[in-house]
Design a protein around this motif. Sequence first.
Motif, PDB file in Angstrom:
ATOM      1  N   ARG A   1       0.809  -1.221   0.000  1.00  0.00           N
ATOM      2  CA  ARG A   1       0.000   0.000   0.000  1.00  0.00           C
ATOM      3  C   ARG A   1       0.840   1.269   0.000  1.00  0.00           C
ATOM      4  O   ARG A   1       0.286   2.376   0.008  1.00  0.00           O
ATOM      5  CB  ARG A   1      -0.945   0.026   1.217  1.00  0.00           C
ATOM      6  CG  ARG A   1      -1.877  -1.163   1.339  1.00  0.00           C
ATOM      7  CD  ARG A   1      -2.691  -1.408   0.102  1.00  0.00           C
ATOM      8  NE  ARG A   1      -3.853  -0.544  -0.008  1.00  0.00           N
ATOM      9  CZ  ARG A   1      -4.424  -0.228  -1.146  1.00  0.00           C
ATOM     10  NH1 ARG A   1      -3.915  -0.654  -2.280  1.00  0.00           N
ATOM     11  NH2 ARG A   1      -5.476   0.538  -1.171  1.00  0.00           N
TER      12      ARG A   1
ATOM     13  N   TRP B   1      -7.369  -3.935  -6.924  1.00  0.00           N
ATOM     14  CA  TRP B   1      -7.805  -3.205  -5.741  1.00  0.00           C
ATOM     15  C   TRP B   1      -9.174  -2.551  -5.906  1.00  0.00           C
ATOM     16  O   TRP B   1      -9.790  -2.149  -4.934  1.00  0.00           O
ATOM     17  CB  TRP B   1      -6.771  -2.151  -5.344  1.00  0.00           C
ATOM     18  CG  TRP B   1      -5.556  -2.792  -4.750  1.00  0.00           C
ATOM     19  CD1 TRP B   1      -4.416  -3.121  -5.389  1.00  0.00           C
ATOM     20  CD2 TRP B   1      -5.392  -3.231  -3.390  1.00  0.00           C
ATOM     21  NE1 TRP B   1      -3.550  -3.740  -4.533  1.00  0.00           N
ATOM     22  CE2 TRP B   1      -4.126  -3.811  -3.296  1.00  0.00           C
ATOM     23  CE3 TRP B   1      -6.216  -3.197  -2.255  1.00  0.00           C
ATOM     24  CZ2 TRP B   1      -3.639  -4.352  -2.115  1.00  0.00           C
ATOM     25  CZ3 TRP B   1      -5.730  -3.727  -1.083  1.00  0.00           C
ATOM     26  CH2 TRP B   1      -4.454  -4.305  -1.019  1.00  0.00           C
TER      27      TRP B   1
ATOM     28  N   GLU C   1     -12.261  -1.520  -3.241  1.00  0.00           N
ATOM     29  CA  GLU C   1     -12.944  -0.222  -3.221  1.00  0.00           C
ATOM     30  C   GLU C   1     -14.454  -0.395  -3.364  1.00  0.00           C
ATOM     31  O   GLU C   1     -15.238   0.242  -2.669  1.00  0.00           O
ATOM     32  CB  GLU C   1     -12.417   0.665  -4.358  1.00  0.00           C
ATOM     33  CG  GLU C   1     -11.150   1.410  -3.983  1.00  0.00           C
ATOM     34  CD  GLU C   1     -10.387   1.883  -5.206  1.00  0.00           C
ATOM     35  OE1 GLU C   1     -11.041   2.232  -6.222  1.00  0.00           O
ATOM     36  OE2 GLU C   1      -9.145   1.886  -5.143  1.00  0.00           O
TER      37      GLU C   1
ATOM     38  N   THR D   1      -9.710  -9.066   0.311  1.00  0.00           N
ATOM     39  CA  THR D   1      -8.253  -9.109   0.197  1.00  0.00           C
ATOM     40  C   THR D   1      -7.693 -10.496   0.501  1.00  0.00           C
ATOM     41  O   THR D   1      -6.910 -11.035  -0.282  1.00  0.00           O
ATOM     42  CB  THR D   1      -7.613  -8.067   1.135  1.00  0.00           C
ATOM     43  OG1 THR D   1      -8.334  -6.855   1.016  1.00  0.00           O
ATOM     44  CG2 THR D   1      -6.172  -7.827   0.760  1.00  0.00           C
TER      45      THR D   1
END
Lengths: 286, 283
Positions: free
Chosen positions: A95, A181, A185, A202
């Motif tokens: 990240r 990703w 979201e 995840t």
Amino acid sequence: MKTDGSAGGRTYLAALPMSLWAFLFVGISLLYVIGLSLLSRGEGFGAQLPVTLDNYMRLGDRLYLRSLWLSLRLAATTALMSLLFGYPLAYFISRARPRARTWLMILLIAPFWTNALIRIYGWKILFYANGPINSVLRSLGLIEKPLKLLYTDFSVLVGMVYAMFPFFVLPVYSSLERMDWTMAEASRDLGATPLKTFFTITVPMTLPGIMAGLVLTFIPSIGLFFISDLLGGANTMLWGNLVQNELLKSHDMPFAATLSVVLLALTGVIILLYKRVGGKADDIVF
Amino acid sequence: MKKNSFWSSLYIAVIILALYLPIMVVVVLSFNGNTGRTAAMNFTGFSFYWYKGLFDPISGFGTQMLTSLEVAFWSVMISACLGTLGAVGMLRQKMRKAASERAVMKMTGIGEQLAMLPIMIPELILGIALMALFSLLKLPFGKMTLIFAHITFCTPYILITVKSRLSTLEPTLQEAARDLGASPAKAFATVTLPLAAPAILSGSLLAFAMSMDDFVISFFVNGAQTTTLPLKVYSSVKVGVTPQVNALCTVMLGAAFLVVAVGQLISALAEKRRADTTKKVQA
């Protein structure tokens, strides 16, 4: 023209030397170990006929069962500890900003370019009764008498997790890198909490990386003997220590071979299980 | 992309620090001015005292260093040849083959799988298997057995790096060379080999580092008179903490970082050159 997309029609012959080498030094030598395990002990380092299963019968002894249990437990603990400490690390690094990511990965891998013995030796110094960790704790007034850190199960576990750590972090990191990703979201936009998103999106999406990491830390952990040798003192008899002892102290080649065959079989079973649950072989090459 | 929060940065910092802790301890203590009984643990002042004895003919490590270098040199040389040729031979071929040729290809296919095994199974197993094989073949344990063993586990590293490089090459390049009349050998030497060279070099450096570092397999196949550096470190560290080993370890750490840095530099330069050529071709 007879070309076929490569330099020549018989380029496959170029792989012959390597294949012959591998047949002799990997294939035949492993088969020979399996053969040896079926013989009984001979003169010196030798072995003799007849073919017998005696060596395998000996494995039922408490001593060996206990050692196998301890080794498997330690390997499993090592793999789980790597998961516990390694997953958050891989996650946080993935990240970070792209530039920082590169540097952090280099920082993570660099210690492992150095000799494993030296790093374990560093821990040995740290763990000594009058070593740095105890000195710091004492000067802070946290302890009065030095803690016994060295030659304990704890010091062996620290050494093992330390040695295996990058083999867990690397595959997990690369699966986090490849992850889409926008899915996470979307989950957040639909109202899931960060924690729920993490466990429902995840973790499942990086499961291949987690499995590869667990296999890569578990398999070498069963056979490692020098970490328990240096940090665990004389009482820790792991499978690897047994093999080493049978070979160098008892000079019992056939029984050492039997112990190795068990290790080889365990490795095979784990790789098969890994493939069974959908793991890819390419992910577990070091 | 979201920025890391304070806590995640702290977590990264603590873990990275823990990774370097044992290395830093060894390096710092190698410069210890304390030459007494507690020299391996209590830092009292800076000195090069422990480095001076490293090359002492009796208590030093010169012989072991030479053995390690010699074993690594020959292992890398031979495994670079085996691995590179292996990678070339494994290139996919489209042409239809005779049955006998298919049989050979099948055999080399199994050979490739076997060649990869050393980096998939626990090192201990390969160590014992090779020890057993060498004693069956009545080979005297020493430099030769060490080199044979090291070739066996170095080859897969070269095979992997060269194979992945070759798979990115345009097959049309070799075809063009062949169409222009080059023999297969000449096409290999003038087209494939130069293009694969950076991969061969970086694979060799990796293999060199692995050979210099190997302890487990060497432990089983070394002879009484041939001790490599890691074997020497093991026997010194096993009995206790000896300050001179700190100095030796620091030298080995420095060398390892140097080899890797050179390797990275080579692949970075090769990457840049490739990018430049692509730009030129496109322009």
